[in-house]
Enzyme design. Structure first.
Site, PDB file in Angstrom:
ATOM      1  N   TYR A  35      88.245   7.318  68.507  1.00 49.70           N
ATOM      2  CA  TYR A  35      87.861   8.404  67.601  1.00 49.70           C
ATOM      3  C   TYR A  35      86.591   8.081  66.817  1.00 49.70           C
ATOM      4  O   TYR A  35      85.618   8.845  66.845  1.00 49.70           O
ATOM      5  CB  TYR A  35      89.012   8.717  66.638  1.00 49.70           C
ATOM      6  CG  TYR A  35      88.643   9.782  65.632  1.00 49.70           C
ATOM      7  CD1 TYR A  35      88.484  11.107  66.028  1.00 49.70           C
ATOM      8  CD2 TYR A  35      88.426   9.460  64.294  1.00 49.70           C
ATOM      9  CE1 TYR A  35      88.128  12.092  65.123  1.00 49.70           C
ATOM     10  CE2 TYR A  35      88.068  10.440  63.373  1.00 49.70           C
ATOM     11  CZ  TYR A  35      87.919  11.746  63.799  1.00 49.70           C
ATOM     12  OH  TYR A  35      87.544  12.716  62.899  1.00 49.70           O
ATOM     13  N   LYS A  50      82.579   9.805  67.099  1.00 50.50           N
ATOM     14  CA  LYS A  50      81.845  10.445  66.009  1.00 50.50           C
ATOM     15  C   LYS A  50      80.547   9.696  65.697  1.00 50.50           C
ATOM     16  O   LYS A  50      79.561  10.312  65.275  1.00 50.50           O
ATOM     17  CB  LYS A  50      82.730  10.528  64.761  1.00 50.50           C
ATOM     18  CG  LYS A  50      83.937  11.446  64.921  1.00 50.50           C
ATOM     19  CD  LYS A  50      83.519  12.901  65.134  1.00 50.50           C
ATOM     20  CE  LYS A  50      84.706  13.834  65.061  1.00 50.50           C
ATOM     21  NZ  LYS A  50      84.307  15.263  65.200  1.00 50.50           N
TER      22      LYS A  50
END
Length: 245
Positions: free
Chosen positions: A163, A167
């Protein structure tokens, strides 16, 4: 009336962002993977007395869905003022670097990074017809390599092998896109709503969806003298809200 497309807008931060923008006079195209869920969200907005909203079916992990959404929106409008890339997945936690299944990393990147880029490129032509186009890439404080390297950071021990890196990559794309569009009316920024209590984190975050949406709305509605190519976060305590990369 200005127009905005928000991906992943049928619940949580995306939904509240839609609500706030409608109250500011925007017409919202509420992106949702399921039209049924989109219609439920619109019913809630109608209960608030908010009417300027339509559902657009879009699954950003599926290129054919993105193309279909562009065709559908193109039948309604000839220009788009704001794109908010809010949709994303976590990949589940924990995400231990030495043992995480590489397929999980691929799945997260397919949505959070490649999917977001695909949406941006697909809708860029509509944005170019706006007098003041704005793009907000919703990111995370977990994307900051500088903060991840600082043992005094409040979330220093919160590491994720899929994750956070997805990003970080999205932040890098934001910088490159903003530079490409630097001498145009575009404003392109990465915005972290902060650690917010949502379904995404099983409601563990201390922040509210109202505050999370407010910072997204702020950078979605920038004036012509506003910043571009920056990373802003609700978890940064000074007034600038600018986060280190």
């Amino acid at each position: 009336m200005k127009t905005v497309l928000i991906t992943g807008a049928n619940k949580s931060i995306g939904f509240e962002t839609a609500r706030q923008l409608i109250t500011k006079g925007y017409h919202v195209y509420l992106g949702t993977r399921s039209l049924a869920n989109g219609r439920q969200a619109i019913t809630k907005l109608h209960e608030y007395g908010l009417e300027n909203v339509e559902a657009i079916e879009i699954d950003i992990s599926k290129p054919e869905s993105i193309k279909a959404a562009r065709l559908a929106l193109g039948e309604k409008i000839t220009s788009l003022d704001v794109l908010i890339n809010n949709a994303g997945i976590s990949g589940g936690f924990p995400q231990v670097a030495s043992t995480i299944d590489v397929d999980v990393i691929r799945d997260v990147f397919d949505t959070n990074y490649f999917g977001t880029i695909n949406v941006t490129q697909t809708f860029l032509d509509l944005l170019k017809h706006s007098a003041e186009p704005r793009i907000v890439n919703v990111t995370s404080g977990l994307a900051s390599l500088t903060l991840h390297s600082d043992p005094s950071w409040m979330y220093y021990d919160v590491k994720s092998a899929a994750y956070g890196p997805s990003k970080t990559a999205l932040n890098a794309y934001t910088v490159v896109l903003a530079h490409e569009l630097l001498n145009t009316p575009f404003k392109v920024n990465a915005v972290d709503p902060g650690y917010t209590s949502t379904d995404f984190n099983h409601h563990r975050g201390p922040g509210t969806v109202n505050d999370a949406a407010a910072i997204i709305v702020k950078y979605a509605t920038l004036n012509s003298d506003g910043p571009t190519g920056k990373f802003f976060s609700n978890d940064i305590k000074d007034d600038s809200k600018e986060s280190p990369w």
